[in-house]
Scaffold this motif. Structure first.
Motif, short mmCIF file in Angstrom:
data_model
loop_
_atom_site.label_atom_id
_atom_site.label_comp_id
_atom_site.label_asym_id
_atom_site.label_seq_id
_atom_site.Cartn_x
_atom_site.Cartn_y
_atom_site.Cartn_z
N TRP A 2 -2.67 -46.82 -5.37
CA TRP A 2 -1.59 -45.95 -5.78
C TRP A 2 -1.05 -46.33 -7.15
O TRP A 2 -1.18 -47.45 -7.60
N SER A 3 -0.42 -45.35 -7.79
CA SER A 3 0.34 -45.58 -9.02
C SER A 3 1.46 -44.56 -9.04
O SER A 3 1.48 -43.62 -8.25
N LEU A 4 2.41 -44.74 -9.96
CA LEU A 4 3.53 -43.80 -10.06
C LEU A 4 3.08 -42.48 -10.66
O LEU A 4 2.23 -42.42 -11.54
N ILE A 5 3.70 -41.43 -10.19
CA ILE A 5 3.37 -40.09 -10.67
C ILE A 5 3.96 -39.87 -12.05
O ILE A 5 4.95 -40.51 -12.43
N ASN A 6 3.36 -38.98 -12.83
CA ASN A 6 3.93 -38.59 -14.13
C ASN A 6 3.53 -37.15 -14.42
O ASN A 6 2.90 -36.48 -13.60
N ARG A 7 3.90 -36.66 -15.60
CA ARG A 7 3.68 -35.24 -15.93
C ARG A 7 2.21 -34.87 -15.92
O ARG A 7 1.87 -33.71 -15.64
N THR A 8 1.32 -35.82 -16.19
CA THR A 8 -0.10 -35.47 -16.21
C THR A 8 -0.63 -35.15 -14.82
O THR A 8 -1.73 -34.59 -14.70
N HIS A 9 0.12 -35.50 -13.78
CA HIS A 9 -0.28 -35.14 -12.42
C HIS A 9 0.26 -33.79 -11.99
O HIS A 9 -0.10 -33.29 -10.92
N VAL A 10 1.13 -33.20 -12.81
CA VAL A 10 1.68 -31.86 -12.54
C VAL A 10 0.82 -30.86 -13.30
O VAL A 10 0.94 -30.71 -14.51
N ARG A 11 -0.04 -30.18 -12.59
CA ARG A 11 -1.08 -29.39 -13.24
C ARG A 11 -0.76 -27.89 -13.19
O ARG A 11 -1.47 -27.07 -12.61
N GLU A 12 0.38 -27.57 -13.81
CA GLU A 12 0.81 -26.18 -13.98
C GLU A 12 1.81 -26.13 -15.13
O GLU A 12 2.44 -27.14 -15.47
N HIS A 13 1.92 -24.95 -15.73
CA HIS A 13 2.83 -24.78 -16.87
C HIS A 13 4.29 -24.90 -16.43
O HIS A 13 4.69 -24.35 -15.41
N ALA A 14 5.08 -25.60 -17.23
CA ALA A 14 6.52 -25.64 -17.04
C ALA A 14 7.16 -24.41 -17.68
O ALA A 14 6.57 -23.78 -18.58
N ILE A 15 8.37 -24.07 -17.26
CA ILE A 15 9.01 -22.86 -17.77
C ILE A 15 9.19 -22.92 -19.29
O ILE A 15 9.06 -21.90 -19.97
N TRP A 16 9.49 -24.11 -19.85
CA TRP A 16 9.68 -24.18 -21.31
C TRP A 16 8.37 -23.97 -22.05
O TRP A 16 8.36 -23.52 -23.19
N GLU A 17 7.24 -24.25 -21.39
CA GLU A 17 5.94 -23.98 -22.01
C GLU A 17 5.62 -22.49 -21.98
O GLU A 17 5.06 -21.94 -22.94
N LEU A 18 6.02 -21.82 -20.89
CA LEU A 18 5.82 -20.36 -20.82
C LEU A 18 6.75 -19.65 -21.80
O LEU A 18 6.35 -18.64 -22.41
N LEU A 19 7.97 -20.16 -21.96
CA LEU A 19 8.87 -19.57 -22.94
C LEU A 19 8.29 -19.71 -24.35
O LEU A 19 8.43 -18.80 -25.19
N ASP A 20 7.66 -20.84 -24.63
CA ASP A 20 7.02 -21.05 -25.92
C ASP A 20 5.97 -19.97 -26.19
O ASP A 20 5.83 -19.49 -27.31
N ASP A 21 5.23 -19.59 -25.14
CA ASP A 21 4.23 -18.52 -25.28
C ASP A 21 4.85 -17.21 -25.75
O ASP A 21 4.18 -16.37 -26.34
N HIS A 22 6.15 -17.04 -25.45
CA HIS A 22 6.85 -15.80 -25.82
C HIS A 22 7.77 -16.01 -27.02
O HIS A 22 8.67 -15.18 -27.26
N GLY A 23 7.56 -17.10 -27.75
CA GLY A 23 8.31 -17.30 -28.98
C GLY A 23 9.72 -17.81 -28.79
O GLY A 23 10.55 -17.72 -29.72
N LEU A 24 10.03 -18.38 -27.62
CA LEU A 24 11.36 -18.90 -27.35
C LEU A 24 11.31 -20.43 -27.29
O LEU A 24 10.34 -21.02 -26.82
#
Length: 548
Positions: free
Chosen positions: A94-116
């Motif tokens: 085992w090891s501690l979880i981090n963002r690289t284990h979350v395999r989906e777009h976050a809302i701020w990344e989707l907002l970036d796709d729309h220029g926000l």
């Protein structure tokens, strides 16, 4: 507002950029918030909630920080994003979880796709961040020197606002911890106000972790609880004054409350059924609650007591049983002061994963794993036997009763009844939901199946949700709101279509565009988090079962 008396930093000039503000309050439920509202201790929250629609927010399974916050910020269930626990497993390691284990777009990344653009501060499981238009300072579970976005942001932030930490320093004890609750909360608010003024984002997201931590550490300390919530309320007031957002969404990842039931040691139960084997020595996690959390970092130890504990292990007396004996003789504190954690590890009874048929890996996964051949490194349950073995274990767990004769579990079910998506096989095989979340599930091996709970308070399923915006009726319908609904609601509040992959839907109080198909999430590799401070912190809070 309490925040109006605060003297703004030069960098805390009013920002006209924030359209939607998401306030994350970890572990806050209606039952926790009600007495604080009634006592007048949180006037900013009281005023905010009085202007909007408010209701319970049903969390997911498992309702714990490392999986729930990723579900909130992606809008998908853990089977789709892959984060199930504080720990991530590679076989039996085992090891501690981090963002690289979350395999989906976050809302701020989707907002970036729309220029926000976005500013995100202290949200759990966001280290290391992915590129997007804006700024991100990671929160819980990451290292105390987190990787921020953009590069160099942490140094710039400290130069502007002074000290910034994810966790309090090692060795903080007693009432000094209350002061650190306050200081950490204020750091979040100052960082968020500075970054929103500098970046003028369309979306802002700030999370406060101490609203959960205080109930794990000092649940019956009225001064500590009041300090945490009064300080959070002051920071919310200052943020509202500085940012003046059009829409405010308040959300918690789960609730919290007292545990009135028992501690149920799942692995002891499975061992009694001859489904689990144990071993001792090399490879185990430190036991006896990590030797009282490493006794302030002193691991030197006493050679005489070390040899005594090793001798006890050789005749079958494990550290757990020795602890029970020493406690009765009032000698446990003496041993804690003189025996190193390496010694206790050598004498610790632990699950022999390779030789077991079924086991609980981590209590916060909220379930049992079957040792399946072809999937697990030394799996001993063939694919042909898997369904039968799993059904048998489900039947046995479903029949478990407390010493008072009450069911231990509200539900015991196959994982696919709760998770869907490409990462279901990384989840537990059997989901175990404790009755009314009043029974404390443990992965420990301590000789007895039942005991008094290790913690007085722990997580409950229902958190809170509030939406405050022009045109939102305070009597608006938020009934049946779910954790997965937060991300699509945030997007809808900004006129951005939710993803078709999301499991939630925008709440009825906001107008929502039709869902849109976004590019599949891609990531080449996962990274290992070197976060000793975070591991100690998780053990201190009881999240990592240190004597499995």
């Amino acid at each position: 507002m309490a925040g109006s008396a605060h003297t703004l930093l030069v960098s805390e000039r009013e920002s006209d950029g924030v359209q939607t503000l998401l306030l994350g309050l970890d572990g806050v439920s209606e039952s926790v918030l009600r007495p604080l509202l009634e006592s007048g201790r949180v006037p900013n929250l009281e005023g905010l909630l009085g202007r909007g629609a408010v209701d319970d927010l049903e969390s997911q399974i498992p309702p714990w920080t490392p999986s729930a916050w990723p579900s909130l910020y992606t809008g998908v269930n853990p089977g789709k994003h892959g984060a199930f626990d504080f720990l991530t497993f590679d076989g039996y390691d085992w090891s501690l979880i981090n963002r690289t284990h979350v395999r989906e777009h976050a809302i701020w990344e989707l907002l970036d796709d729309h220029g926000l653009s976005s500013v995100v501060v202290n949200v759990p499981v966001t280290d290391p961040p992915r590129p997007f238009d804006g700024a991100l300072v990671p929160g819980y579970i990451g290292p105390d020197e987190p990787t921020c976005h953009p590069t160099g942001l942490l140094d710039d932030l400290r130069e502007e606002i002074g000290e910034y930490r994810v966790y309090e320093p090692d060795g903080v004890e007693g009432d000094e911890r209350i002061e650190w609750y306050r200081r950490l909360i204020e750091m979040r608010g100052r960082a968020f106000r500075h970054l929103t003024a500098e970046y003028e984002p369309d979306f802002g997201f700030v999370q406060f972790q101490q609203t959960d931590s205080v109930f794990h550490e000092r649940p019956e300390d009225e001064v500590a609880v009041n300090t945490v919530f009064e300080t959070v309320d002051e920071e919310i007031g200052r943020i509202l004054d500085a940012c003046d957002p059009e829409t405010v969404i308040v959300a918690s990842d789960h609730g919290i409350g007292p545990y009135d039931g028992c501690e149920f040691r799942v692995n002891e139960f499975l061992r009694d059924l001859d489904l689990l084997k144990s071993t001792r020595g090399e490879g185990s996690m430190p036991s006896w609650t990590a030797l009282a959390r490493e006794r302030d970092g002193d691991t030197s130890g006493s050679p005489i007591l070390q040899r005594a504990l090793q001798a006890a292990s050789s005749v079958g007396l494990t550290s757990q049983r020795l602890h029970a004996i020493l406690s009765r003789l009032s000698l446990d504190e003496i041993v804690l002061n003189h025996v190193s954690s390496d010694t206790v590890r050598a004498a610790t009874e632990r699950v022999d994963f390779a030789e077991s048929t079924a086991y609980m890996r981590s209590r916060t996964e909220l379930g049992v794993r079957i040792n399946k051949a072809g999937r697990d490194p030394e799996g001993n349950v063939s694919p042909n036997e898997y369904s039968t073995v799993r059904n048998d274990v489900i039947k046995e767990l479903s029949a478990a009763r407390t010493p008072e004769g009450d069911p231990v579990f509200e539900e015991v079910a196959a994982s696919e009844e709760y998770f869907t998506g490409p990462f279901v096989d990384e989840a537990v095989d059997i989901v175990t939901i404790p009755a009314e979340f009043d029974n404390y599930l443990s992965a420990s091996l301590r000789g007895d199946t039942f005991a008094e709970p290790d913690e007085l308070w722990n997580h409950k399923l229902d958190g809170i949700i509030a939406v405050v915006a022009p045109g939102v009726d305070p009597d608006g319908d938020l009934e049946n709101a779910h954790l997965f609904d937060v991300a699509p609601t945030v997007l809808a509040s900004l006129g951005v279509p939710p993803s078709t992959r999301m499991d939630g839907e925008p709440l009825d109080v906001v107008d929502a565009p039709e869902p849109e198909s976004y590019e599949p999430f891609t990531q080449d590799t996962t990274q290992h988090t070197d976060a000793e401070a975070a591991e100690r912190r998780l053990a201190n809070l009881g999240y990592i079962d240190t004597d499995r």
